[in-house]
Enzyme design. Structure first.
Site, PDB file in Angstrom:
ATOM      1  N   LYS A 224      80.664   9.142  27.263  1.00 27.11           N
ATOM      2  CA  LYS A 224      79.573  10.004  27.752  1.00 27.11           C
ATOM      3  C   LYS A 224      79.263  11.117  26.750  1.00 27.11           C
ATOM      4  O   LYS A 224      78.112  11.512  26.589  1.00 27.11           O
ATOM      5  CB  LYS A 224      79.947  10.608  29.115  1.00 27.11           C
ATOM      6  CG  LYS A 224      79.895   9.599  30.250  1.00 27.11           C
ATOM      7  CD  LYS A 224      79.592  10.320  31.556  1.00 27.11           C
ATOM      8  CE  LYS A 224      80.623  10.069  32.600  1.00 27.11           C
ATOM      9  NZ  LYS A 224      80.577  11.005  33.719  1.00 27.11           N
TER      10      LYS A 224
ATOM     11  N   ASP B 107      67.595  26.054  34.139  1.00 26.38           N
ATOM     12  CA  ASP B 107      69.069  26.100  34.163  1.00 26.38           C
ATOM     13  C   ASP B 107      69.681  26.462  32.804  1.00 26.38           C
ATOM     14  O   ASP B 107      70.471  27.397  32.705  1.00 26.38           O
ATOM     15  CB  ASP B 107      69.639  24.734  34.590  1.00 26.38           C
ATOM     16  CG  ASP B 107      69.484  24.488  36.086  1.00 26.38           C
ATOM     17  OD1 ASP B 107      69.531  25.452  36.859  1.00 26.38           O
ATOM     18  OD2 ASP B 107      69.329  23.316  36.460  1.00 26.38           O
TER      19      ASP B 107
ATOM     20  N   SER C  26      73.595  27.440  49.358  1.00 23.02           N
ATOM     21  CA  SER C  26      72.881  27.986  48.205  1.00 23.02           C
ATOM     22  C   SER C  26      72.785  29.514  48.275  1.00 23.02           C
ATOM     23  O   SER C  26      72.518  30.084  49.328  1.00 23.02           O
ATOM     24  CB  SER C  26      71.468  27.404  48.146  1.00 23.02           C
ATOM     25  OG  SER C  26      70.720  28.094  47.183  1.00 23.02           O
TER      26      SER C  26
ATOM     27  N   GLY D 170      83.017  18.518  28.627  1.00 22.70           N
ATOM     28  CA  GLY D 170      82.326  17.837  29.722  1.00 22.70           C
ATOM     29  C   GLY D 170      80.999  17.259  29.282  1.00 22.70           C
ATOM     30  O   GLY D 170      80.331  17.806  28.387  1.00 22.70           O
ATOM     31  N   ALA D 171      80.622  16.156  29.909  1.00 22.61           N
ATOM     32  CA  ALA D 171      79.368  15.481  29.547  1.00 22.61           C
ATOM     33  C   ALA D 171      78.626  15.015  30.797  1.00 22.61           C
ATOM     34  O   ALA D 171      77.989  13.964  30.798  1.00 22.61           O
ATOM     35  CB  ALA D 171      79.672  14.311  28.608  1.00 22.61           C
TER      36      ALA D 171
ATOM     37  N   ASN E 260      64.168  21.942  37.939  1.00 22.53           N
ATOM     38  CA  ASN E 260      64.807  22.728  39.000  1.00 22.53           C
ATOM     39  C   ASN E 260      63.852  23.748  39.625  1.00 22.53           C
ATOM     40  O   ASN E 260      64.234  24.496  40.522  1.00 22.53           O
ATOM     41  CB  ASN E 260      66.068  23.433  38.486  1.00 22.53           C
ATOM     42  CG  ASN E 260      65.755  24.690  37.688  1.00 22.53           C
ATOM     43  OD1 ASN E 260      64.702  24.796  37.075  1.00 22.53           O
ATOM     44  ND2 ASN E 260      66.662  25.637  37.708  1.00 22.53           N
TER      45      ASN E 260
ATOM     46  N   GLY F 145      75.918  16.190  34.197  1.00 20.76           N
ATOM     47  CA  GLY F 145      74.504  16.577  34.257  1.00 20.76           C
ATOM     48  C   GLY F 145      74.145  17.896  33.586  1.00 20.76           C
ATOM     49  O   GLY F 145      73.059  18.021  33.026  1.00 20.76           O
TER      50      GLY F 145
ATOM     51  N   LYS G 128      66.917  16.693  41.411  1.00 17.87           N
ATOM     52  CA  LYS G 128      66.370  17.269  40.178  1.00 17.87           C
ATOM     53  C   LYS G 128      65.656  16.257  39.267  1.00 17.87           C
ATOM     54  O   LYS G 128      64.783  16.635  38.495  1.00 17.87           O
ATOM     55  CB  LYS G 128      67.479  17.954  39.374  1.00 17.87           C
ATOM     56  CG  LYS G 128      67.932  19.259  39.974  1.00 17.87           C
ATOM     57  CD  LYS G 128      68.899  19.954  39.036  1.00 17.87           C
ATOM     58  CE  LYS G 128      69.388  21.252  39.632  1.00 17.87           C
ATOM     59  NZ  LYS G 128      70.223  21.999  38.708  1.00 17.87           N
TER      60      LYS G 128
ATOM     61  N   ARG H 196      86.438  13.763  29.041  1.00 19.07           N
ATOM     62  CA  ARG H 196      87.521  12.868  29.483  1.00 19.07           C
ATOM     63  C   ARG H 196      87.128  11.421  29.212  1.00 19.07           C
ATOM     64  O   ARG H 196      87.897  10.640  28.684  1.00 19.07           O
ATOM     65  CB  ARG H 196      87.763  13.136  30.976  1.00 19.07           C
ATOM     66  CG  ARG H 196      88.896  12.371  31.581  1.00 19.07           C
ATOM     67  CD  ARG H 196      89.101  12.803  33.013  1.00 19.07           C
ATOM     68  NE  ARG H 196      87.916  12.559  33.852  1.00 19.07           N
ATOM     69  CZ  ARG H 196      87.847  12.842  35.141  1.00 19.07           C
ATOM     70  NH1 ARG H 196      88.873  13.401  35.751  1.00 19.07           N
ATOM     71  NH2 ARG H 196      86.739  12.592  35.823  1.00 19.07           N
TER      72      ARG H 196
HETATM   73  P1  ATR Z   1      77.290  16.004  37.285  1.00 15.55           P
HETATM   74  O1  ATR Z   1      76.448  14.987  36.609  1.00 15.55           O
HETATM   75  O2  ATR Z   1      76.832  16.373  38.631  1.00 15.55           O
HETATM   76  O3  ATR Z   1      77.551  17.162  36.388  1.00 15.55           O
HETATM   77  P2  ATR Z   1      79.532  14.388  36.793  1.00 15.55           P
HETATM   78  O4  ATR Z   1      78.703  13.393  36.087  1.00 15.55           O
HETATM   79  O5  ATR Z   1      80.545  13.896  37.765  1.00 15.55           O
HETATM   80  O6  ATR Z   1      78.687  15.402  37.595  1.00 15.55           O
HETATM   81  O7  ATR Z   1      80.224  15.271  35.669  1.00 15.55           O
HETATM   82  C1  ATR Z   1      81.314  16.023  35.874  1.00 15.55           C
HETATM   83  C2  ATR Z   1      81.989  16.306  34.519  1.00 15.55           C
HETATM   84  O8  ATR Z   1      83.277  16.862  34.793  1.00 15.55           O
HETATM   85  C3  ATR Z   1      82.238  15.063  33.701  1.00 15.55           C
HETATM   86  O9  ATR Z   1      82.183  15.411  32.329  1.00 15.55           O
HETATM   87  C4  ATR Z   1      83.648  14.687  34.111  1.00 15.55           C
HETATM   88  O10 ATR Z   1      84.343  13.890  33.198  1.00 15.55           O
HETATM   89  P3  ATR Z   1      84.164  12.269  33.252  1.00 15.55           P
HETATM   90  O11 ATR Z   1      82.861  11.984  32.595  1.00 15.55           O
HETATM   91  O12 ATR Z   1      85.324  11.748  32.489  1.00 15.55           O
HETATM   92  O13 ATR Z   1      84.200  11.904  34.708  1.00 15.55           O
HETATM   93  C5  ATR Z   1      84.262  16.056  34.164  1.00 15.55           C
HETATM   94  N1  ATR Z   1      85.488  16.153  34.934  1.00 15.55           N
HETATM   95  C6  ATR Z   1      85.609  16.118  36.269  1.00 15.55           C
HETATM   96  N2  ATR Z   1      86.893  16.291  36.630  1.00 15.55           N
HETATM   97  C7  ATR Z   1      87.606  16.416  35.472  1.00 15.55           C
HETATM   98  C8  ATR Z   1      88.993  16.616  35.170  1.00 15.55           C
HETATM   99  N3  ATR Z   1      89.902  16.711  36.135  1.00 15.55           N
HETATM  100  N4  ATR Z   1      89.353  16.733  33.880  1.00 15.55           N
HETATM  101  C9  ATR Z   1      88.444  16.651  32.897  1.00 15.55           C
HETATM  102  N5  ATR Z   1      87.129  16.461  33.107  1.00 15.55           N
HETATM  103  C10 ATR Z   1      86.699  16.347  34.391  1.00 15.55           C
END
Ligand code: ATR
Length: 279
Positions: A161, A108, A21, A132-133, A93, A135, A72, A157
């Site tokens: 989500k 955050d 950290s 991305g979807a 956080n 946390g 968290k 992806r």
């Molecule tokens: P956290 O909740 O800690 O943020 P997570 O739930 O694993 O971690 O989320 C990571 C994000 O990165 C997700 O949106 C994930 O997509 P998926 O929901 O399909 O898993 C995305 N992600 C990780 N690697 C990826 C990749 N190579 N290409 C596209 N999206 C990716």
């Protein structure tokens, strides 16, 4: 160096792991610059000891803690109050100890928006695409909507989500979120995925980047490496890019104000970025 005495007030971060950290370095730097008598440490807390750690904060009258993964959400069970904002975002956080009453906050997503502002990027009336979807995505989406963006698209992806976030936001704020790319371009594109970060340094979160042009701002929440493959490709298309360091600094600046009451302005933000992180 801060001279630590028996009067020095204590702050710290709990997480598992926590040794990488940047928060101790940053908070101690700010305290030193402002002449505040605080010290900030890092404490590794395993999930089975989270409750004991929070009670330890009460017992030792520790003024405040930051909370990082994986605590968290779980930490909310063990504190006394949760700010409206943290309740809305669904995670905490930052915990502040006010005479034994522990209140949880979340800095955050406000930190993310503040960092854009500090970098001269306005959210008002912008078409925003979030990739991305996980946390960090939902809180950032909610905050950007609160700050008056024109439209929000979330793609992921795993599409379900993104649809979950869109459904949540419709329920909470009655705002529509699109879950596929329908516009030819976006003003702001935010990468909230872990694609680009170790062990995926050579991965881009999307293949097609036609929706990015020279007037697009690309904000990647990743700060290590400082320039992700996605940022590099966006720059090749002429876009301005910012990495996640600003968000990291600003979430800390907002937490620091909650802990100490001290305002850390934009000038200090720039100094922290340059002097501490050499960016
Ligand atoms: P956290 O909740 O800690 O943020 P997570 O739930 O694993 O971690 O989320 C990571 C994000 O990165 C997700 O949106 C994930 O997509 P998926 O929901 O399909 O898993 C995305 N992600 C990780 N690697 C990826 C990749 N190579 N290409 C596209 N999206 C990716």
């Amino acid at each position: 160096m801060i001279e630590i005495s028996a009067k020095t007030k204590q702050l710290g971060i709990i997480g598992y792991p926590v040794e990488h950290s940047f928060s101790p370095k940053m908070h101690n730097y700010i305290s030193e610059k402002l002449g505040n008598d605080y010290v900030y440490c890092g404490w590794e807390v395993t999930p089975d000891r989270l409750e004991a750690a929070v009670n330890g904060m009460r017992a030792l009258n520790i003024r405040g803690i930051n909370v990082t993964a994986p605590h968290k959400i779980e930490v909310m069970k063990y504190i006394d109050k949760i700010s409206d904002n943290a309740a809305l975002l669904g995670s905490v956080n930052t915990v502040v100890n006010e005479n034994g009453v522990l209140t949880g906050y979340n800095t955050d997503a406000d930190g993310f928006c503040m960092s854009l502002e500090y970098e001269g990027i306005s959210l008002k009336d912008k078409d925003v695409l979030v990739i991305g979807a996980g946390g960090v995505s939902r809180p950032a989406c909610i905050k950007m909507l609160q700050r008056g963006i024109k439209s929000l698209t979330v793609i992921n992806r795993t599409r379900s989500k993104a649809e979950k976030i869109a459904g949540d936001i419709k329920n909470i704020m009655d705002k529509d979120v699109c879950t596929d790319i329908r516009k030819s371009r976006y003003d702001i594109v935010v990468n909230t995925t872990s694609a680009g970060m170790e062990p995926q340094e050579n991965v881009c979160p999307v293949e097609n980047m036609d929706f990015i042009d020279k007037d697009t701002v690309v904000a990647d929440m990743i700060y290590n490496p400082p320039k992700t493959l996605f940022m590099k490709k966006a720059e090749e298309r002429g876009a301005k890019t910012v990495n996640g360091l600003g968000m990291l600094i600003c979430q800390g600046i907002i937490a620091y104000k909650l802990f100490t009451g001290s305002d850390v302005g934009r000038d200090m933000y720039k100094i922290i970025k340059q002097e501490l992180f050499l960016q």
